[in-house]
Design an enzyme around this catalytic site. Structure first.
Site, PDB file in Angstrom:
ATOM      1  N   LYS A   2       0.842  -1.203   0.000  1.00 58.12           N
ATOM      2  CA  LYS A   2       0.000   0.000   0.000  1.00 58.12           C
ATOM      3  C   LYS A   2       0.878   1.254   0.000  1.00 58.12           C
ATOM      4  CE  LYS A   2      -0.341  -0.221   5.061  1.00 58.12           C
ATOM      5  NZ  LYS A   2      -1.177  -0.661   6.184  1.00 58.12           N
ATOM      6  N   MET A   6      12.876  24.279   3.457  1.00 56.23           N
ATOM      7  CA  MET A   6      11.994  23.550   2.529  1.00 56.23           C
ATOM      8  C   MET A   6      12.772  22.665   1.562  1.00 56.23           C
ATOM      9  SD  MET A   6       9.111  25.045  -0.094  1.00 56.23           S
ATOM     10  CE  MET A   6       8.278  25.984   1.173  1.00 56.23           C
ATOM     11  N   TYR A  44      17.776  29.607   8.925  1.00 59.38           N
ATOM     12  CA  TYR A  44      16.679  30.414   9.469  1.00 59.38           C
ATOM     13  C   TYR A  44      16.743  30.463  10.988  1.00 59.38           C
ATOM     14  CZ  TYR A  44      14.092  30.474   5.014  1.00 59.38           C
ATOM     15  OH  TYR A  44      13.683  30.674   3.728  1.00 59.38           O
ATOM     16  N   ARG A  85     -11.102   0.078  13.900  1.00 57.96           N
ATOM     17  CA  ARG A  85     -10.745   0.886  12.741  1.00 57.96           C
ATOM     18  C   ARG A  85     -11.457   0.344  11.509  1.00 57.96           C
ATOM     19  NH1 ARG A  85      -4.619   1.341  10.349  1.00 57.96           N
ATOM     20  NH2 ARG A  85      -5.091  -0.827   9.867  1.00 57.96           N
TER      21      ARG A  85
HETATM   22  C1  LIG Z   1      -0.479  -1.663   6.897  1.00 55.12           C
HETATM   23  C2  LIG Z   1      -1.125  -2.957   7.243  1.00 55.12           C
HETATM   24  C3  LIG Z   1      -0.357  -4.144   7.300  1.00 55.12           C
HETATM   25  C4  LIG Z   1       1.155  -4.124   7.232  1.00 55.12           C
HETATM   26  O1  LIG Z   1       1.629  -3.671   8.484  1.00 55.12           O
HETATM   27  P1  LIG Z   1       3.182  -3.538   8.832  1.00 55.12           P
HETATM   28  O2  LIG Z   1       3.168  -3.125  10.261  1.00 55.12           O
HETATM   29  O3  LIG Z   1       3.720  -2.485   7.931  1.00 55.12           O
HETATM   30  O4  LIG Z   1       3.813  -4.858   8.606  1.00 55.12           O
HETATM   31  C5  LIG Z   1      -1.032  -5.347   7.461  1.00 55.12           C
HETATM   32  N1  LIG Z   1      -2.388  -5.379   7.621  1.00 55.12           N
HETATM   33  C6  LIG Z   1      -3.145  -4.264   7.623  1.00 55.12           C
HETATM   34  C7  LIG Z   1      -4.614  -4.374   7.805  1.00 55.12           C
HETATM   35  C8  LIG Z   1      -2.534  -3.015   7.443  1.00 55.12           C
HETATM   36  O5  LIG Z   1      -3.293  -1.911   7.459  1.00 55.12           O
END
Ligand SMILES: *Cc1c(COP(=O)(O)O)cnc(C)c1O
Length: 349
Positions: A35, A292, A244, A130
């Site tokens: 993802k 930046m 800065y 969630r």
């Molecule tokens: C992001 C996610 C994972 C992977 O988690 P990691 O901690 O990066 O290994 C697995 N299952 C779900 C539902 C997630 O949202």
């Protein structure tokens, strides 16, 4: 070369996948979470390297990401979508053969009406609150859902990076209570859960961050090196300041190098005056505020000014940068900016 160079080691990603795969019994399959553009490293290249290493099931957050991964992988591997089947997703799901993890009775109904022949899984909530169906919701639809033969029942741990947290055992018991006896393949664990041991492995694991060299997988091989080119260097007299707000003041005759890269590239402003960049194995402290597009670095102790300095690499991992910015390796990775030149190394094999 004007931009930072982000070196991404595909062989290290493949090695991390194999190591996490070896942490569970052979009967447990190991998936791969890609993802958020594979945690910022490039979903297409990363997914292909993982498929070559042996991964057959991929996970993304939303259907659009799944479509991109399908284009990279071609037909065959299963691509699962954590957000399930949302309004308007049906064309993406069917055109790209995605497998939604259905999160509610609404999603289940939508999916069975729109795409009755498209495989799906079910996500159950075991306490994180969630995503996923809650106990009562699941009880109401389990019989119908199971009769349509879901390919996976999954849930997600809220505290897997804290092995002694009582939430882990609580969620494990709840997952068992919701899924024992169904005969459907099950998945509970991401990277942290894999490290909790075999009780947590079930039929399929879903590592993400560990593949990319992040905690809690301490044995991970480092995956990224980020080299920031030096634009110019100058000598400062004691009492002169850099950056800065004049937050860094020279205490001795100093050499300050200005490198390309800043908070617009995911190098958090909170790193100001807090971490080092590296010339090989020589640490060079950040001198002043991260701005930046630029960072000023104290290179006084180097024999000569280098053409670039590393902010990520074998001396400093994503979690070190995370600690310096009061965040986690996950956020450092996914914040890595669009302006870097990405160089892929180490073909998987
Ligand atoms: C992001 C996610 C994972 C992977 O988690 P990691 O901690 O990066 O290994 C697995 N299952 C779900 C539902 C997630 O949202």
């Amino acid at each position: 070369m004007a931009s930072g160079i982000l070196h991404i080691d595909l062989a290290a990603i493949a090695a991390n996948w194999r190591a996490l795969d070896a942490a569970s019994e052979p009967a447990t399959q190991t998936g791969a979470v890609v993802k958020a553009n594979a945690y910022g490293l490039g979903a297409g290249r990363v997914a292909r390297a993982l498929a070559e290493a042996g991964a057959r099931r991929f996970f993304v957050a939303m259907a659009e990401e799944g479509a991109a991964v399908r284009k990279a992988l071609g037909p065959g591997p299963q691509i699962c979508v954590f957000s399930g089947h949302m309004q308007g997703d049906a064309p993406l799901i069917s055109d790209h053969d995605l497998t939604p993890m259905l999160n509610s009775v609404d999603q289940l109904t939508r999916h069975l009406e729109a795409l009755p022949d498209q495989p799906f899984g079910i996500q159950l909530d075991t306490g994180m609150n969630r995503l996923g169906m809650e106990r009562a919701e699941w009880a109401a639809v389990a019989e119908i859902a199971l009769s349509r033969r879901p390919v996976l029942l999954m849930s997600h741990l809220a505290c897997a990076d804290e092995p002694d947290h009582p939430m882990n055992a609580h969620q494990l018991a709840e997952f068992r209570a919701l899924t024992d006896g169904t005969g459907v393949p099950r998945s509970l664990s991401a990277t942290g859960g894999i490290l909790l041991g075999p009780d947590y492995h079930f039929d399929l694991t879903r590592p993400g961050v560990g593949l990319y060299g992040g905690l809690p997988f301490e044995q991970a091989q480092p995956v990224v090196r980020l080299a920031l080119p030096v634009v110019q260097a100058r000598a400062l007299e004691p009492g002169e300041s850099a950056g800065y707000g004049c937050t860094w003041v020279a205490k001795r005759p100093s050499v300050i190098a200005t490198v390309v890269g800043g908070y617009a590239d995911g190098l958090h402003r909170a790193l100001s005056n807090r971490i080092h960049l590296w010339a090989g194995d020589v640490p060079c402290p950040i001198a002043g505020r991260v701005s930046m597009d630029l960072i000023t670095v104290d290179v006084t102790d180097l024999p000569e000014v280098p053409t670039s300095l590393d902010i990520l690499g074998p001396q400093q991992f994503v979690d070190d940068l995370g600690a310096g910015a009061d965040t986690i390796g996950y956020e450092v990775l996914t914040a890595l900016g669009a302006r870097y030149t990405r160089r892929y190394e180490g073909a998987a094999g």
